[in-house]
Design a protein around this motif. Structure first.
Motif, mmCIF file in Angstrom:
data_model
loop_
_atom_site.group_PDB
_atom_site.id
_atom_site.type_symbol
_atom_site.label_atom_id
_atom_site.label_comp_id
_atom_site.label_asym_id
_atom_site.label_seq_id
_atom_site.Cartn_x
_atom_site.Cartn_y
_atom_site.Cartn_z
ATOM 1 N N ASN A 26 0.584 29.556 -17.678
ATOM 2 C CA ASN A 26 0.813 27.942 -17.769
ATOM 3 C C ASN A 26 1.607 27.397 -18.996
ATOM 4 O OD1 ASN A 26 -1.032 27.009 -15.445
ATOM 5 N ND2 ASN A 26 -1.978 28.982 -16.554
ATOM 6 N N VAL A 27 2.772 28.311 -19.381
ATOM 7 C CA VAL A 27 3.320 27.938 -20.632
ATOM 8 C C VAL A 27 3.785 26.624 -20.754
ATOM 9 C CG1 VAL A 27 5.587 28.906 -19.858
ATOM 10 C CG2 VAL A 27 4.738 28.959 -22.416
ATOM 11 N N ASP A 28 4.473 25.857 -19.483
ATOM 12 C CA ASP A 28 5.025 24.652 -19.574
ATOM 13 C C ASP A 28 3.651 23.472 -19.329
ATOM 14 O OD1 ASP A 28 7.274 25.655 -19.849
ATOM 15 O OD2 ASP A 28 7.641 25.773 -17.561
ATOM 16 N N GLU A 29 2.585 23.742 -19.373
ATOM 17 C CA GLU A 29 1.630 22.993 -19.029
ATOM 18 C C GLU A 29 1.086 22.145 -20.274
ATOM 19 O OE1 GLU A 29 0.548 21.747 -15.985
ATOM 20 O OE2 GLU A 29 1.848 23.328 -14.962
ATOM 21 N N THR A 30 0.743 20.909 -20.301
ATOM 22 C CA THR A 30 0.285 20.109 -21.487
ATOM 23 C C THR A 30 -1.273 20.219 -21.357
ATOM 24 O OG1 THR A 30 0.327 18.072 -20.136
ATOM 25 C CG2 THR A 30 2.207 18.696 -21.521
ATOM 26 N N GLN A 31 -1.956 20.414 -20.123
ATOM 27 C CA GLN A 31 -3.448 20.321 -20.224
ATOM 28 C C GLN A 31 -3.653 21.558 -19.272
ATOM 29 O OE1 GLN A 31 -5.435 17.309 -17.771
ATOM 30 N NE2 GLN A 31 -6.207 16.819 -20.079
ATOM 31 N N ILE A 32 -4.658 22.283 -19.427
ATOM 32 C CA ILE A 32 -5.177 23.614 -18.817
ATOM 33 C C ILE A 32 -6.563 23.227 -18.521
ATOM 34 C CG2 ILE A 32 -5.643 25.945 -18.679
ATOM 35 C CD1 ILE A 32 -3.341 26.415 -20.365
ATOM 36 N N VAL A 33 -7.153 23.343 -17.222
ATOM 37 C CA VAL A 33 -8.739 23.067 -17.098
ATOM 38 C C VAL A 33 -9.241 24.514 -16.804
ATOM 39 C CG1 VAL A 33 -10.294 22.125 -15.519
ATOM 40 C CG2 VAL A 33 -8.271 20.927 -16.169
ATOM 41 N N LEU A 34 -10.378 24.948 -17.692
ATOM 42 C CA LEU A 34 -10.987 26.145 -17.070
ATOM 43 C C LEU A 34 -12.403 25.660 -16.632
ATOM 44 C CD1 LEU A 34 -10.669 28.112 -20.700
ATOM 45 C CD2 LEU A 34 -9.647 28.656 -18.554
ATOM 46 N N ALA A 35 -12.689 26.426 -15.900
ATOM 47 C CA ALA A 35 -13.932 25.990 -14.878
ATOM 48 C C ALA A 35 -14.717 27.132 -15.187
ATOM 49 C CB ALA A 35 -13.836 25.651 -13.512
ATOM 50 N N GLY A 36 -16.190 27.010 -15.269
ATOM 51 C CA GLY A 36 -17.212 28.252 -15.544
ATOM 52 C C GLY A 36 -18.272 27.753 -14.713
ATOM 53 N N PRO A 76 -24.533 21.960 -2.821
ATOM 54 C CA PRO A 76 -23.572 21.123 -3.130
ATOM 55 C C PRO A 76 -23.002 21.458 -4.357
ATOM 56 C CG PRO A 76 -25.687 20.104 -3.482
ATOM 57 C CD PRO A 76 -25.634 21.095 -2.722
ATOM 58 N N VAL A 77 -21.776 21.441 -4.723
ATOM 59 C CA VAL A 77 -21.287 22.187 -6.158
ATOM 60 C C VAL A 77 -21.107 20.707 -6.710
ATOM 61 C CG1 VAL A 77 -19.223 23.178 -7.029
ATOM 62 C CG2 VAL A 77 -20.157 24.048 -4.893
ATOM 63 N N THR A 78 -21.412 20.767 -8.230
ATOM 64 C CA THR A 78 -21.346 19.707 -9.028
ATOM 65 C C THR A 78 -20.132 20.110 -10.290
ATOM 66 O OG1 THR A 78 -23.216 20.164 -10.474
ATOM 67 C CG2 THR A 78 -23.657 18.601 -8.572
ATOM 68 N N THR A 79 -19.684 18.983 -10.877
ATOM 69 C CA THR A 79 -18.744 19.480 -11.962
ATOM 70 C C THR A 79 -18.795 18.558 -13.116
ATOM 71 O OG1 THR A 79 -17.010 18.437 -10.932
ATOM 72 C CG2 THR A 79 -16.967 20.721 -10.383
ATOM 73 N N SER A 80 -18.885 19.092 -14.180
ATOM 74 C CA SER A 80 -19.077 18.148 -15.365
ATOM 75 C C SER A 80 -17.727 17.154 -15.809
ATOM 76 C CB SER A 80 -19.125 18.752 -16.615
ATOM 77 O OG SER A 80 -17.925 19.643 -16.836
ATOM 78 N N LEU A 81 -16.659 17.471 -14.818
ATOM 79 C CA LEU A 81 -15.456 16.637 -15.063
ATOM 80 C C LEU A 81 -15.350 15.746 -13.643
ATOM 81 C CD1 LEU A 81 -12.813 18.993 -16.390
ATOM 82 C CD2 LEU A 81 -13.960 17.224 -17.792
ATOM 83 N N LYS A 82 -14.829 14.446 -13.863
ATOM 84 C CA LYS A 82 -14.377 13.876 -12.655
ATOM 85 C C LYS A 82 -13.337 14.674 -11.675
ATOM 86 C CE LYS A 82 -15.475 9.616 -14.791
ATOM 87 N NZ LYS A 82 -14.720 8.371 -15.295
ATOM 88 N N VAL A 83 -13.450 14.389 -10.323
ATOM 89 C CA VAL A 83 -12.234 15.237 -9.479
ATOM 90 C C VAL A 83 -11.009 14.927 -10.095
ATOM 91 C CG1 VAL A 83 -11.425 15.418 -7.410
ATOM 92 C CG2 VAL A 83 -13.973 15.492 -7.700
ATOM 93 N N SER A 84 -10.701 13.524 -10.590
ATOM 94 C CA SER A 84 -9.430 12.856 -11.050
ATOM 95 C C SER A 84 -9.018 13.907 -12.215
ATOM 96 C CB SER A 84 -9.472 11.647 -11.256
ATOM 97 O OG SER A 84 -10.288 11.459 -12.278
ATOM 98 N N GLU A 85 -9.945 14.392 -12.922
ATOM 99 C CA GLU A 85 -9.553 15.275 -14.181
ATOM 100 C C GLU A 85 -9.167 16.649 -13.888
ATOM 101 O OE1 GLU A 85 -12.193 13.705 -17.874
ATOM 102 O OE2 GLU A 85 -13.638 13.876 -16.003
ATOM 103 N N TYR A 86 -9.362 17.261 -12.813
ATOM 104 C CA TYR A 86 -8.941 18.459 -12.450
ATOM 105 C C TYR A 86 -7.954 18.759 -11.128
ATOM 106 C CZ TYR A 86 -13.192 18.638 -9.517
ATOM 107 O OH TYR A 86 -14.154 18.528 -8.631
ATOM 108 N N GLN A 87 -8.142 17.497 -10.234
ATOM 109 C CA GLN A 87 -7.306 17.556 -9.206
ATOM 110 C C GLN A 87 -5.986 18.036 -9.407
ATOM 111 O OE1 GLN A 87 -7.750 14.252 -6.880
ATOM 112 N NE2 GLN A 87 -7.492 15.145 -4.882
ATOM 113 N N ASP A 88 -5.218 18.692 -8.561
ATOM 114 C CA ASP A 88 -3.914 19.375 -8.499
ATOM 115 C C ASP A 88 -3.822 20.076 -9.924
ATOM 116 O OD1 ASP A 88 -3.671 18.307 -5.983
ATOM 117 O OD2 ASP A 88 -3.044 16.243 -7.035
ATOM 118 N N ARG A 89 -4.745 20.663 -10.456
ATOM 119 C CA ARG A 89 -4.369 21.409 -11.807
ATOM 120 C C ARG A 89 -4.827 22.801 -11.681
ATOM 121 N NH1 ARG A 89 -6.377 16.831 -15.284
ATOM 122 N NH2 ARG A 89 -4.393 15.325 -15.457
#
Length: 89
Positions: A26-36, A76-89
């Motif tokens: 992901n060298v060209d990315e400005t933001q990386i999302v890690l999910a755990g 159901p699966v929940t996430t601490s980020l809004k979908v818009s914060e990780y969608q398409d990443r």
């Protein structure tokens, strides 16, 4: 009798190697999302995040994933980020 599979130093090396692999992919990315997944997965993601922040100029976002591990397919699966914060990443 010692039942360790890896020493502390070997674990740190593997975490750093994973961080480098994520950065290289992901060298060209400005933001990386890690999910755990909450629990051990989230703890592991935090360790990878700390390693990435040392080597990668991108912003690293950590997303906590919550789910019922005893019934993962129908719960159901929940996430601490809004979908818009990780969608398409």
């Amino acid at each position: 009798m010692d039942h360790r599979i890896l020493t502390h130093q070997q674990i740190l090396h593997k975490i750093n190697r994973i961080a480098y692999q994520i950065y290289e992919a992901n060298v060209d990315e400005t933001q990386i999302v890690l999910a755990g997944i909450e629990g051990g997965g989230l703890d592991f993601a935090r360790k990878i995040k700390r390693a990435l922040e040392k080597i990668c100029p991108a912003e690293i976002l950590l997303c906590k994933v919550g789910m019922d591990k005893s019934n993962p397919l129908t719960s159901p699966v929940t996430t601490s980020l809004k979908v818009s914060e990780y969608q398409d990443r």
